[in-house]
Design an enzyme around this catalytic site. Structure first.
Site, PDB file in Angstrom:
ATOM      1  N   GLU A  13       0.837  -1.200   0.000  1.00  0.00           N
ATOM      2  CA  GLU A  13       0.000   0.000   0.000  1.00  0.00           C
ATOM      3  C   GLU A  13       0.873   1.251   0.000  1.00  0.00           C
ATOM      4  O   GLU A  13       2.086   1.180   0.168  1.00  0.00           O
ATOM      5  CB  GLU A  13      -0.903   0.036   1.240  1.00  0.00           C
ATOM      6  CG  GLU A  13      -2.357  -0.329   0.995  1.00  0.00           C
ATOM      7  CD  GLU A  13      -3.100   0.666   0.109  1.00  0.00           C
ATOM      8  OE1 GLU A  13      -2.508   1.689  -0.318  1.00  0.00           O
ATOM      9  OE2 GLU A  13      -4.279   0.427  -0.170  1.00  0.00           O
ATOM     10  N   ASN A 148     -10.718   4.497   0.733  1.00  0.00           N
ATOM     11  CA  ASN A 148      -9.720   4.369  -0.325  1.00  0.00           C
ATOM     12  C   ASN A 148      -9.925   5.437  -1.388  1.00  0.00           C
ATOM     13  O   ASN A 148     -10.811   6.286  -1.272  1.00  0.00           O
ATOM     14  CB  ASN A 148      -9.800   2.976  -0.964  1.00  0.00           C
ATOM     15  CG  ASN A 148      -8.830   1.987  -0.340  1.00  0.00           C
ATOM     16  OD1 ASN A 148      -7.653   2.308  -0.131  1.00  0.00           O
ATOM     17  ND2 ASN A 148      -9.299   0.790  -0.034  1.00  0.00           N
ATOM     18  N   ASP A 197      -9.836   0.684  -4.968  1.00  0.00           N
ATOM     19  CA  ASP A 197      -8.827   0.785  -3.915  1.00  0.00           C
ATOM     20  C   ASP A 197      -8.112   2.121  -4.067  1.00  0.00           C
ATOM     21  O   ASP A 197      -8.752   3.144  -4.251  1.00  0.00           O
ATOM     22  CB  ASP A 197      -7.889  -0.423  -3.995  1.00  0.00           C
ATOM     23  CG  ASP A 197      -7.272  -0.782  -2.649  1.00  0.00           C
ATOM     24  OD1 ASP A 197      -6.599   0.077  -2.050  1.00  0.00           O
ATOM     25  OD2 ASP A 197      -7.453  -1.924  -2.194  1.00  0.00           O
TER      26      ASP A 197
END
Length: 290
Positions: A13, A148, A197
């Site tokens: 991430e 997100n 995302d």
């Protein structure tokens, strides 16, 4: 498309890039590691450096003076010395709630930092989105399950964000001088073939969204029209960032989390970090205003 290195992350991430220094970075939230490339301005080659962290972190920004890094971690914002790796708590964030951790974040064109939290087990409604600017944090939205897709129009007048669990990307007008919302969010995209995302906007204002489960990063114009798709070798892609001296490369993280042994054997690039040459210009996030 290039697989950047041999590391396979449980939950990759928070990729980012500082054009002034040529430093690129990304995280393994579950593995509590920070990965960096000091030479990312020259392309996808070079060596990846790995630094262990004492707590889970998910995003980072460079401070205005370029001397420190501001990490978004499971219980607060930390200032990090890039040489020693020493961490100093800057501001707590949900430090009294061990059920939550940090997640997505991005710097607004004015230097404000939109940051987010979520439940460790993605508990429904446990997350929030916050606005940080010059030492002050304020909650913008609560009741989010998996926050997100935080990113901004190049002129700072629109913010995007998603709740991955709902499968909806929202947009809201923002003050370009402060990065604060002006009005109520409205749905922008839904019905995507993967969970929305992490996301980033390019120089033309198109939003590029990692679609978890779909193995691609999809681009959409400001009016919602599809403008492109970047196919990757891992289904669980998590977040893109533009890198390189001209912002014509994209760094994309992915994850192995939740995959069984058979799935991992069938998908050896699950958890890899990818570098993609682009036919269009991206844009870089500014440094954060402490």
């Amino acid at each position: 498309m290039t697989v950047l290195d041999d590391y396979r992350l449980e939950l990759g991430e928070g990729p980012g890039y500082d054009p002034a220094s040529g430093l690129a970075w990304w995280f393994d939230i579950v593995g509590r590691r920070l990965y960096t490339r000091a030479d990312a301005g020259r392309g996808c080659g070079g060596a990846t450096q790995v630094a262990g962290l004492p707590l889970a972190a998910s995003a980072m920004a460079i401070t205005e003076d370029g001397a420190r890094q501001l990490l978004l971690a499971e219980n607060g914002l930390y200032l990090r010395d890039p040489v020693s790796g020493a961490l100093d708590l800057h501001l707590p964030l949900e430090a009294d709630n061990p059920a939550t951790r940090s997640n997505d974040a991005r710097v607004h064109p004015c230097g404000a930092f939109w940051i987010s939290t979520m439940g460790w087990q993605a508990e429904p409604g446990a997350g929030s989105i916050y606005h940080y600017y010059r030492g002050r944090v304020q909650r913008l939205r609560d009741g989010v399950t998996i926050p997100n897709a935080i990113c901004f129009a190049p002129d700072g007048r629109i913010a995007y964000f998603a709740d991955t669990a709902r499968g909806v990307v929202f947009r809201v007008a923002t003050d370009p001088a402060t990065g604060l919302p002006q009005g109520a969010p409205e749905p922008f995209l839904s019905g995507l073939d993967g969970g929305p995302d992490g996301a980033v906007t390019d120089a033309a204002g198109a939003i590029w969204i990692a679609l978890w489960g779909a193995g691609r990063v999809a681009g959409f114009a400001p009016d919602g029209r599809p403008v492109g798709s970047i196919e990757l070798g891992a289904a669980q892609v998590s977040c893109p960032a533009f890198i390189g001296a001209d912002a014509r490369r994209m760094l994309v993280t992915s994850a192995r989390a939740g995959l069984d042994d058979a799935q991992l054997r069938a998908s050896p690039e699950a958890g890899a970090t990818f570098c993609v040459d682009l036919g269009f210009a991206g844009r870089f996030d500014p440094r954060v205003a402490l």
